[in-house]
Design a protein around this motif. Sequence first.
Motif, mmCIF file in Angstrom:
data_model
loop_
_atom_site.group_PDB
_atom_site.id
_atom_site.type_symbol
_atom_site.label_atom_id
_atom_site.label_comp_id
_atom_site.label_asym_id
_atom_site.label_seq_id
_atom_site.Cartn_x
_atom_site.Cartn_y
_atom_site.Cartn_z
ATOM 1 N N TRP A 105 0.827 -1.201 0.000
ATOM 2 C CA TRP A 105 0.000 0.000 0.000
ATOM 3 C C TRP A 105 0.861 1.250 0.000
ATOM 4 O O TRP A 105 2.011 1.235 0.432
ATOM 5 C CB TRP A 105 -0.989 0.020 1.169
ATOM 6 C CG TRP A 105 -0.405 -0.171 2.548
ATOM 7 C CD1 TRP A 105 -0.371 -1.325 3.265
ATOM 8 C CD2 TRP A 105 0.224 0.823 3.372
ATOM 9 N NE1 TRP A 105 0.237 -1.123 4.489
ATOM 10 C CE2 TRP A 105 0.595 0.188 4.583
ATOM 11 C CE3 TRP A 105 0.501 2.178 3.215
ATOM 12 C CZ2 TRP A 105 1.249 0.866 5.626
ATOM 13 C CZ3 TRP A 105 1.146 2.865 4.240
ATOM 14 C CH2 TRP A 105 1.503 2.210 5.423
ATOM 15 N N LYS A 134 -2.894 -1.235 6.473
ATOM 16 C CA LYS A 134 -3.107 -0.162 5.505
ATOM 17 C C LYS A 134 -3.982 0.939 6.122
ATOM 18 O O LYS A 134 -5.095 0.663 6.573
ATOM 19 C CB LYS A 134 -3.775 -0.700 4.243
ATOM 20 C CG LYS A 134 -3.998 0.365 3.159
ATOM 21 C CD LYS A 134 -4.682 -0.227 1.936
ATOM 22 C CE LYS A 134 -6.178 -0.340 2.144
ATOM 23 N NZ LYS A 134 -6.843 0.994 2.231
ATOM 24 N N TYR A 152 -3.902 0.271 -2.166
ATOM 25 C CA TYR A 152 -3.063 -0.848 -2.589
ATOM 26 C C TYR A 152 -2.509 -0.570 -3.980
ATOM 27 O O TYR A 152 -3.181 0.018 -4.823
ATOM 28 C CB TYR A 152 -3.842 -2.149 -2.601
ATOM 29 C CG TYR A 152 -4.104 -2.724 -1.234
ATOM 30 C CD1 TYR A 152 -3.061 -3.209 -0.462
ATOM 31 C CD2 TYR A 152 -5.392 -2.799 -0.715
ATOM 32 C CE1 TYR A 152 -3.275 -3.751 0.791
ATOM 33 C CE2 TYR A 152 -5.637 -3.346 0.541
ATOM 34 C CZ TYR A 152 -4.562 -3.803 1.293
ATOM 35 O OH TYR A 152 -4.779 -4.339 2.544
#
Length: 275
Positions: free
Chosen positions: A114, A267, A273
């Motif tokens: 990410w 994340k 991502y």
Amino acid sequence: MKKLILLLAILLSITACKNDKKTTADDPRAEGMELDSTETSNVKEVEKPKEYPAQLQAMFTAHGGLNHWKKMNNLCFEMKGKNGEETHTVSLPDRKTKIESKDWSIGYDGKGVWLLKHDLGYEGNPVFYHNLMFYFYAMPFIISDPGTNYETVAPTELDGKIYNGLKVSYNKGVGDSPEDEYILYFDPETNKMAWLAYTVTFKDQKKSDDWHYIKYDKWQDVNGLLLPEKLVWYNVENGKPKGKKMDVKFDKITATETMLDASVFAKPEEAEYVK
């Protein structure tokens, strides 16, 4: 048949707490035993310890020992990247990573890489970079990973000194760039690593003969491990290093047995991502 059923019962009791692994010569199926498909579904193999060349074992020992390295559960360091200071945090058992800078953050949470952009954002490929400096920094221990192959190379003169060498390649499907190759050059007297030659194949995934060179210029003791204090990249002339190109110094290095929580690498909601 009764003996077979008894044998299976013993195998199942032994392997009940182990993770599922691929079949190898340790699996009873590799010994010529024919098992019914319903019986084999729960039979699991005991993995053999990986065997390393004597030269590599000597190198591990010179740097604090592979067993000691494997006790460590996290590695952290700071370094100056092209856009300023970066803090690198790595969970060693599962290789989750996070790199933080003033302009961006990059992480790998076990699901994917990410990217979180701040003011200026990130120039480059986060997937390529997320573990790049860790990989260089964790030499020679990093090449103990599964799927790694070793080949002795002839003694080689680099920058006026003769070193022994060990070439490293990878099985297909291992890592992001399985076609990458490395040669670790080490001092024949101390067995300490001195140079790393490497190729870069991330973009086109094809074997390359374009070798780059890093000199492992300074080492320091980090919790009983001999890890780099500074790496020096060299220019290349006629396939050999010649003249310093740039150097990277590592600060605030820690390697401990503390297990980092998964939330460290999770994340952030604002991040995305990256493929």
